[in-house]
Design a protein around this motif. Structure first.
Motif, PDB file in Angstrom:
ATOM      1  N   ASP A  22       0.812  -1.220   0.000  1.00 33.56           N
ATOM      2  CA  ASP A  22       0.000   0.000   0.000  1.00 33.56           C
ATOM      3  C   ASP A  22       0.842   1.266   0.000  1.00 33.56           C
ATOM      4  N   GLY A  23       2.161   1.115  -0.086  1.00 31.26           N
ATOM      5  CA  GLY A  23       3.050   2.259  -0.179  1.00 31.26           C
ATOM      6  C   GLY A  23       3.576   2.778   1.139  1.00 31.26           C
ATOM      7  N   THR A  24       3.172   2.179   2.247  1.00 29.69           N
ATOM      8  CA  THR A  24       3.643   2.627   3.554  1.00 29.69           C
ATOM      9  C   THR A  24       4.889   1.849   3.965  1.00 29.69           C
ATOM     10  N   PRO A  25       5.760   2.463   4.750  1.00 27.87           N
ATOM     11  CA  PRO A  25       6.959   1.744   5.191  1.00 27.87           C
ATOM     12  C   PRO A  25       6.617   0.721   6.269  1.00 27.87           C
ATOM     13  N   HIS A  26       7.351  -0.376   6.260  1.00 25.01           N
ATOM     14  CA  HIS A  26       7.218  -1.373   7.330  1.00 25.01           C
ATOM     15  C   HIS A  26       8.104  -0.918   8.482  1.00 25.01           C
ATOM     16  N   THR A  27       7.504  -0.344   9.515  1.00 24.05           N
ATOM     17  CA  THR A  27       8.272   0.302  10.581  1.00 24.05           C
ATOM     18  C   THR A  27       8.940  -0.688  11.526  1.00 24.05           C
ATOM     19  N   GLY A  28       8.617  -1.955  11.390  1.00 20.99           N
ATOM     20  CA  GLY A  28       9.259  -2.957  12.221  1.00 20.99           C
ATOM     21  C   GLY A  28      10.593  -3.435  11.683  1.00 20.99           C
ATOM     22  N   THR A  29      11.014  -2.913  10.548  1.00 24.52           N
ATOM     23  CA  THR A  29      12.294  -3.289   9.946  1.00 24.52           C
ATOM     24  C   THR A  29      13.107  -2.031   9.681  1.00 24.52           C
ATOM     25  N   VAL A  30      14.396  -2.070  10.077  1.00 26.49           N
ATOM     26  CA  VAL A  30      15.240  -0.882   9.927  1.00 26.49           C
ATOM     27  C   VAL A  30      16.585  -1.251   9.317  1.00 26.49           C
ATOM     28  N   HIS A  31      17.134  -0.324   8.563  1.00 22.67           N
ATOM     29  CA  HIS A  31      18.524  -0.414   8.136  1.00 22.67           C
ATOM     30  C   HIS A  31      19.405  -0.139   9.353  1.00 22.67           C
ATOM     31  N   ALA A  45      26.125  -1.503   4.747  1.00 21.57           N
ATOM     32  CA  ALA A  45      24.965  -1.082   3.968  1.00 21.57           C
ATOM     33  C   ALA A  45      24.021  -2.251   3.704  1.00 21.57           C
ATOM     34  N   TRP A  46      22.742  -1.958   3.756  1.00 21.59           N
ATOM     35  CA  TRP A  46      21.624  -2.861   3.469  1.00 21.59           C
ATOM     36  C   TRP A  46      21.419  -3.961   4.519  1.00 21.59           C
ATOM     37  N   SER A  47      22.221  -3.987   5.558  1.00 27.17           N
ATOM     38  CA  SER A  47      21.929  -4.920   6.649  1.00 27.17           C
ATOM     39  C   SER A  47      20.744  -4.380   7.438  1.00 27.17           C
ATOM     40  N   TYR A  48      19.847  -5.277   7.821  1.00 27.12           N
ATOM     41  CA  TYR A  48      18.637  -4.819   8.500  1.00 27.12           C
ATOM     42  C   TYR A  48      18.299  -5.721   9.681  1.00 27.12           C
ATOM     43  N   ALA A  49      17.469  -5.174  10.580  1.00 29.48           N
ATOM     44  CA  ALA A  49      16.911  -5.935  11.694  1.00 29.48           C
ATOM     45  C   ALA A  49      15.404  -5.730  11.713  1.00 29.48           C
ATOM     46  N   SER A  50      14.701  -6.760  12.174  1.00 23.71           N
ATOM     47  CA  SER A  50      13.243  -6.690  12.294  1.00 23.71           C
ATOM     48  C   SER A  50      12.830  -7.019  13.721  1.00 23.71           C
ATOM     49  N   ASP A  51      11.741  -6.412  14.162  1.00 22.80           N
ATOM     50  CA  ASP A  51      11.232  -6.670  15.512  1.00 22.80           C
ATOM     51  C   ASP A  51       9.725  -6.484  15.499  1.00 22.80           C
ATOM     52  N   PHE A  52       9.002  -7.388  16.190  1.00 25.56           N
ATOM     53  CA  PHE A  52       7.547  -7.269  16.258  1.00 25.56           C
ATOM     54  C   PHE A  52       7.104  -6.153  17.192  1.00 25.56           C
ATOM     55  N   ASP A  53       8.003  -5.719  18.073  1.00 24.96           N
ATOM     56  CA  ASP A  53       7.742  -4.597  18.969  1.00 24.96           C
ATOM     57  C   ASP A  53       8.898  -3.623  18.840  1.00 24.96           C
ATOM     58  N   PRO A  54       8.986  -2.952  17.712  1.00 24.75           N
ATOM     59  CA  PRO A  54      10.200  -2.179  17.431  1.00 24.75           C
ATOM     60  C   PRO A  54      10.373  -1.008  18.385  1.00 24.75           C
ATOM     61  N   PRO A  55      11.612  -0.778  18.808  1.00 24.86           N
ATOM     62  CA  PRO A  55      11.884   0.407  19.619  1.00 24.86           C
ATOM     63  C   PRO A  55      11.908   1.642  18.744  1.00 24.86           C
ATOM     64  N   PRO A  56      11.984   2.827  19.345  1.00 26.13           N
ATOM     65  CA  PRO A  56      12.211   4.022  18.521  1.00 26.13           C
ATOM     66  C   PRO A  56      13.569   3.928  17.853  1.00 26.13           C
ATOM     67  N   VAL A 131      24.739 -12.559   6.142  1.00 19.20           N
ATOM     68  CA  VAL A 131      24.473 -13.522   7.214  1.00 19.20           C
ATOM     69  C   VAL A 131      23.021 -13.373   7.651  1.00 19.20           C
ATOM     70  N   TRP A 132      22.340 -14.502   7.806  1.00 18.84           N
ATOM     71  CA  TRP A 132      20.952 -14.518   8.296  1.00 18.84           C
ATOM     72  C   TRP A 132      20.965 -15.073   9.711  1.00 18.84           C
ATOM     73  N   LEU A 133      20.546 -14.227  10.654  1.00 20.30           N
ATOM     74  CA  LEU A 133      20.437 -14.646  12.045  1.00 20.30           C
ATOM     75  C   LEU A 133      18.963 -14.841  12.364  1.00 20.30           C
ATOM     76  N   GLY A 134      18.573 -16.078  12.657  1.00 23.95           N
ATOM     77  CA  GLY A 134      17.173 -16.425  12.851  1.00 23.95           C
ATOM     78  C   GLY A 134      16.630 -15.997  14.199  1.00 23.95           C
ATOM     79  N   TYR A 135      15.336 -16.140  14.316  1.00 27.34           N
ATOM     80  CA  TYR A 135      14.550 -15.702  15.475  1.00 27.34           C
ATOM     81  C   TYR A 135      15.206 -16.135  16.790  1.00 27.34           C
ATOM     82  N   GLY A 136      15.485 -15.147  17.636  1.00 28.07           N
ATOM     83  CA  GLY A 136      15.955 -15.445  18.974  1.00 28.07           C
ATOM     84  C   GLY A 136      17.371 -15.950  19.095  1.00 28.07           C
TER      85      GLY A 136
END
Length: 220
Positions: A22-31, A45-56, A131-136
């Motif tokens: 829908d054109g909105t950013p996924h705020t739970g994932t950050v560079h 560059a381009w490394s990212y992290a995702s969180d279901f309860d993202p901090p600021p 490198v892919w670091l899985g859940y937890g």
């Protein structure tokens, strides 16, 4: 297979690399490079992290590396194109206590005059490229994870993980290699993660199709 529309990598300087349909950013994932403002951290560059309860945005350092302080004597280095899932933690060397004496209690930490000298472990933690670091997953002090490795969900990583290994469990152990030794050497020599962004975008079909010859044909 060619794409029906042009593809470009997201701006590596942006905070949110994923845009929803829908054109909105996924705020739970950050560079990572855009949110980890810390003297002891390098993130590619381009490394990212995702969180279901993202901090600021300014809270990602404490979320991912809670024991890494501005005065810490170790570093955390993360390569390019890494993918960090929810719950991953880097327990860096500042978390360790001295154990050579009778007590492991960190008396020096409780004395402002000696706090900055109270670090018995000063090993860097180094994560390679892609490198892919899985859940937890939990990455312990001094761990060195090679390029292209996959760290299974909940794995506890210490020591060295070879390039392009898949590791799982506690302690994390190699369950298989993604490629044979000759292929690993070829991939490391190609170092596609260092190519210009437009060339990496063109290489997407080869990267997704596991086509090493096609990738090599595009090498600058």
């Amino acid at each position: 297979m060619p794409f029906s529309r042009p593809f470009a990598l997201p701006d590596p300087a942006s905070i949110h690399p994923i845009t929803l349909p829908d054109g909105t950013p996924h705020t739970g994932t950050v560079h990572l490079a855009s949110v980890l403002d810390h003297p002891c951290i390098e993130a590619g560059a381009w490394s990212y992290a995702s969180d279901f309860d993202p901090p600021p945005p300014d809270g990602w350092t404490a979320r991912l590396a809670p024991y890494l302080f501005p005065f810490s004597q170790e570093g955390l280095r993360i390569g390019r194109f890494c993918q960090i899932a929810h719950g991953v933690r880097f327990i860096t060397a500042s978390a360790n206590h001295a154990t050579a004496g009778i007590s492991s209690f960190p008396f020096m930490v409780h004395d402002p005059a000696t706090m900055t000298d109270a670090q018995p472990d000063r090993r860097d933690t180094v994560i390679g490229h892609d490198v892919w670091l899985g859940y937890g997953a939990l990455v312990l002090p001094g761990a060195r994870i090679g390029n292209g490795a996959i760290i299974g969900a909940g794995a506890v990583v210490r020591g060295t993980v070879p390039d392009y290994a898949v590791v799982t469990g506690n302690p994390a152990t190699v369950v298989r290699m993604r490629f044979d030794a000759a292929q690993v050497a070829r991939l490391n020599a190609l170092a596609w993660w260092d190519w210009p962004a437009d060339l990496i975008a063109r290489a997407r079909p080869a990267l997704e199709a596991d086509d090493l010859d096609a990738l090599a044909a595009l090498a600058p």
